[in-house]
Design a protein around this motif. Sequence first.
Motif, PDB file in Angstrom:
ATOM      1  N   ALA A 135       0.824  -1.201   0.000  1.00  0.00           N
ATOM      2  CA  ALA A 135       0.000   0.000   0.000  1.00  0.00           C
ATOM      3  C   ALA A 135       0.859   1.252   0.000  1.00  0.00           C
ATOM      4  CB  ALA A 135      -0.915   0.011   1.229  1.00  0.00           C
ATOM      5  N   VAL A 136       0.390   2.268  -0.728  1.00  0.00           N
ATOM      6  CA  VAL A 136       0.962   3.606  -0.639  1.00  0.00           C
ATOM      7  C   VAL A 136       0.045   4.416   0.258  1.00  0.00           C
ATOM      8  CG1 VAL A 136       1.546   5.730  -1.866  1.00  0.00           C
ATOM      9  CG2 VAL A 136       2.066   3.509  -2.897  1.00  0.00           C
ATOM     10  N   LEU A 150      -2.948   4.083  -3.069  1.00  0.00           N
ATOM     11  CA  LEU A 150      -2.952   2.950  -3.993  1.00  0.00           C
ATOM     12  C   LEU A 150      -2.690   1.672  -3.209  1.00  0.00           C
ATOM     13  CD1 LEU A 150      -0.899   4.160  -7.132  1.00  0.00           C
ATOM     14  CD2 LEU A 150      -3.384   3.936  -6.916  1.00  0.00           C
ATOM     15  N   LEU A 151      -3.268   0.575  -3.693  1.00  0.00           N
ATOM     16  CA  LEU A 151      -3.123  -0.713  -3.013  1.00  0.00           C
ATOM     17  C   LEU A 151      -3.113  -1.819  -4.053  1.00  0.00           C
ATOM     18  CD1 LEU A 151      -3.238  -2.275  -0.222  1.00  0.00           C
ATOM     19  CD2 LEU A 151      -5.692  -2.417  -0.581  1.00  0.00           C
ATOM     20  N   GLU A 152      -2.168  -2.745  -3.915  1.00  0.00           N
ATOM     21  CA  GLU A 152      -2.139  -3.896  -4.818  1.00  0.00           C
ATOM     22  C   GLU A 152      -2.111  -5.175  -4.000  1.00  0.00           C
ATOM     23  OE1 GLU A 152       0.240  -5.336  -8.830  1.00  0.00           O
ATOM     24  OE2 GLU A 152      -0.012  -3.224  -8.296  1.00  0.00           O
ATOM     25  N   ARG A 153      -2.970  -6.124  -4.384  1.00  0.00           N
ATOM     26  CA  ARG A 153      -3.081  -7.383  -3.664  1.00  0.00           C
ATOM     27  C   ARG A 153      -2.135  -8.431  -4.241  1.00  0.00           C
ATOM     28  NH1 ARG A 153      -7.668  -7.800  -0.468  1.00  0.00           N
ATOM     29  NH2 ARG A 153      -8.964  -5.911  -0.524  1.00  0.00           N
ATOM     30  N   ASP A 175       7.078  -0.194  -8.302  1.00  0.00           N
ATOM     31  CA  ASP A 175       6.234   0.248  -9.415  1.00  0.00           C
ATOM     32  C   ASP A 175       5.012   0.996  -8.900  1.00  0.00           C
ATOM     33  OD1 ASP A 175       5.329   0.044 -12.345  1.00  0.00           O
ATOM     34  OD2 ASP A 175       3.668  -0.912 -11.284  1.00  0.00           O
ATOM     35  N   LEU A 176       4.419   0.501  -7.800  1.00  0.00           N
ATOM     36  CA  LEU A 176       3.239   1.142  -7.237  1.00  0.00           C
ATOM     37  C   LEU A 176       3.554   2.563  -6.783  1.00  0.00           C
ATOM     38  CD1 LEU A 176       0.253   0.261  -6.570  1.00  0.00           C
ATOM     39  CD2 LEU A 176       1.042   0.008  -4.216  1.00  0.00           C
ATOM     40  N   MET A 177       4.693   2.748  -6.110  1.00  0.00           N
ATOM     41  CA  MET A 177       5.075   4.086  -5.665  1.00  0.00           C
ATOM     42  C   MET A 177       5.358   4.991  -6.867  1.00  0.00           C
ATOM     43  SD  MET A 177       5.480   6.222  -3.182  1.00  0.00           S
ATOM     44  CE  MET A 177       5.625   5.279  -1.640  1.00  0.00           C
ATOM     45  N   GLY A 178       5.961   4.445  -7.902  1.00  0.00           N
ATOM     46  CA  GLY A 178       6.192   5.233  -9.106  1.00  0.00           C
ATOM     47  C   GLY A 178       4.900   5.740  -9.707  1.00  0.00           C
ATOM     48  N   ARG A 179       3.900   4.871  -9.762  1.00  0.00           N
ATOM     49  CA  ARG A 179       2.589   5.277 -10.293  1.00  0.00           C
ATOM     50  C   ARG A 179       1.902   6.278  -9.372  1.00  0.00           C
ATOM     51  NH1 ARG A 179      -0.930   0.891 -10.530  1.00  0.00           N
ATOM     52  NH2 ARG A 179       0.480  -0.702  -9.740  1.00  0.00           N
ATOM     53  N   ALA A 180       2.081   6.086  -8.068  1.00  0.00           N
ATOM     54  CA  ALA A 180       1.473   7.018  -7.113  1.00  0.00           C
ATOM     55  C   ALA A 180       2.059   8.420  -7.267  1.00  0.00           C
ATOM     56  CB  ALA A 180       1.678   6.508  -5.687  1.00  0.00           C
ATOM     57  N   LEU A 181       3.363   8.504  -7.453  1.00  0.00           N
ATOM     58  CA  LEU A 181       3.997   9.815  -7.610  1.00  0.00           C
ATOM     59  C   LEU A 181       3.561  10.493  -8.909  1.00  0.00           C
ATOM     60  CD1 LEU A 181       7.596   8.952  -6.352  1.00  0.00           C
ATOM     61  CD2 LEU A 181       5.915  10.413  -5.197  1.00  0.00           C
ATOM     62  N   SER A 182       3.389   9.710  -9.970  1.00  0.00           N
ATOM     63  CA  SER A 182       2.906  10.284 -11.231  1.00  0.00           C
ATOM     64  C   SER A 182       1.508  10.856 -11.056  1.00  0.00           C
ATOM     65  CB  SER A 182       2.910   9.219 -12.331  1.00  0.00           C
ATOM     66  OG  SER A 182       4.224   8.792 -12.622  1.00  0.00           O
ATOM     67  N   ALA A 183       0.655  10.106 -10.341  1.00  0.00           N
ATOM     68  CA  ALA A 183      -0.703  10.588 -10.087  1.00  0.00           C
ATOM     69  C   ALA A 183      -0.691  11.818  -9.189  1.00  0.00           C
ATOM     70  CB  ALA A 183      -1.540   9.473  -9.456  1.00  0.00           C
ATOM     71  N   LEU A 184       0.176  11.808  -8.186  1.00  0.00           N
ATOM     72  CA  LEU A 184       0.277  12.938  -7.272  1.00  0.00           C
ATOM     73  C   LEU A 184       0.721  14.198  -8.020  1.00  0.00           C
ATOM     74  CD1 LEU A 184       0.132  13.719  -4.210  1.00  0.00           C
ATOM     75  CD2 LEU A 184       2.595  13.268  -4.128  1.00  0.00           C
ATOM     76  N   GLU A 185       1.660  14.024  -8.933  1.00  0.00           N
ATOM     77  CA  GLU A 185       2.167  15.155  -9.716  1.00  0.00           C
ATOM     78  C   GLU A 185       1.071  15.765 -10.573  1.00  0.00           C
ATOM     79  OE1 GLU A 185       6.283  16.087 -12.154  1.00  0.00           O
ATOM     80  OE2 GLU A 185       5.444  14.064 -12.206  1.00  0.00           O
ATOM     81  N   ARG A 186       0.152  14.934 -11.049  1.00  0.00           N
ATOM     82  CA  ARG A 186      -0.976  15.408 -11.876  1.00  0.00           C
ATOM     83  C   ARG A 186      -2.131  15.921 -11.026  1.00  0.00           C
ATOM     84  NH1 ARG A 186      -0.187  10.261 -14.171  1.00  0.00           N
ATOM     85  NH2 ARG A 186      -2.205   9.621 -13.287  1.00  0.00           N
ATOM     86  N   GLY A 187      -2.025  15.743  -9.704  1.00  0.00           N
ATOM     87  CA  GLY A 187      -3.127  16.122  -8.831  1.00  0.00           C
ATOM     88  C   GLY A 187      -4.238  15.112  -8.820  1.00  0.00           C
TER      89      GLY A 187
END
Length: 307
Positions: A135-136, A150-153, A175-187
């Motif tokens: 989880a992030v 974000l959460l991956e099972r 990978d999950l944290m990378g995707r979370a940061l991309s989403a965070l950057e986009r708001g």
Amino acid sequence: MRIVFMGTPDFSVPTLSEIVGRGHEVVGVYTRAPAPSGRRGLELVPSPVHTVAERFGIPVFTPKSLKGEEAAAQFRELGAEVAVVVAYGLILPTSILDIPALGCLNLHASLLPRWRGAAPIQRAIMAGDKETGIAVMKMEAGLDTGPVGLLERVTIGSDMTAGELHDRLSYIGADLMGRALSALERGGLDFTPQPDEGIVYASKIEKAEARIDWNRPAAEVHNTIRGLSPFPGAWFPFGADEARVKVLRSTLADGTGAPGTALDDQLTIACGTGAVRLTELQKAGKQPMSAATFLNGNDVPEGTRLA
């Protein structure tokens, strides 16, 4: 984004590498101070994260504590928009948590709120869970209580060890944290509060838990063995000198008998109910070995009682 990364062990390294690979500016890395190693403890060895950060040319900070205005001032001067925390090892006080404009994101290896705390990977396996996750979470003052972005099972195989699950979650989490940061950057990273039900704490593994209790049901013995493999390793005393032998792998087996008794000459050991077959072992100071290799040098005939 400008990011401060905070982590220490091998588990943290893939996430740091992922963040750098995605082009973020890591303005500083916080990790535990180099620790004594070697037989005499004279050599100071940097953490895995420390080593990788230096390879990337990132400034490294190793404070003993993050409390106090001096620590907060140093952190603030880095001008990070967000902090990423992965198995760092020090508590982040509110004075640090409040500095990054976009908060502090923590990568936690469980299906929050189940298994908050220090040893979520080991505890999930030891409890016989069939599933866990990564989880992030946005950090707050409580222990792993923050909302989840974000959460991956991840399925836990019936014979999967903590080491295997650790490695898998480490790379999935990066990978999950990378995707979370991309989403965070986009708001576009939305956080969901954790439910009030299903809270379970993953307390630190105590030394006494590592000694195998053959009186427990076979499934519990098996789960303890794989949940503590490879470290610290479930063990039993063996031989006249009662030397510790770690069991790194086992399987459930058929058979009944007095707990701790060998039911054959292939290391099938009776438990409180059922039995387990020991398939990989490690003697002190030796490399891991198969059951067959262990039996080549150690006689464990049917009827042998293990303490």
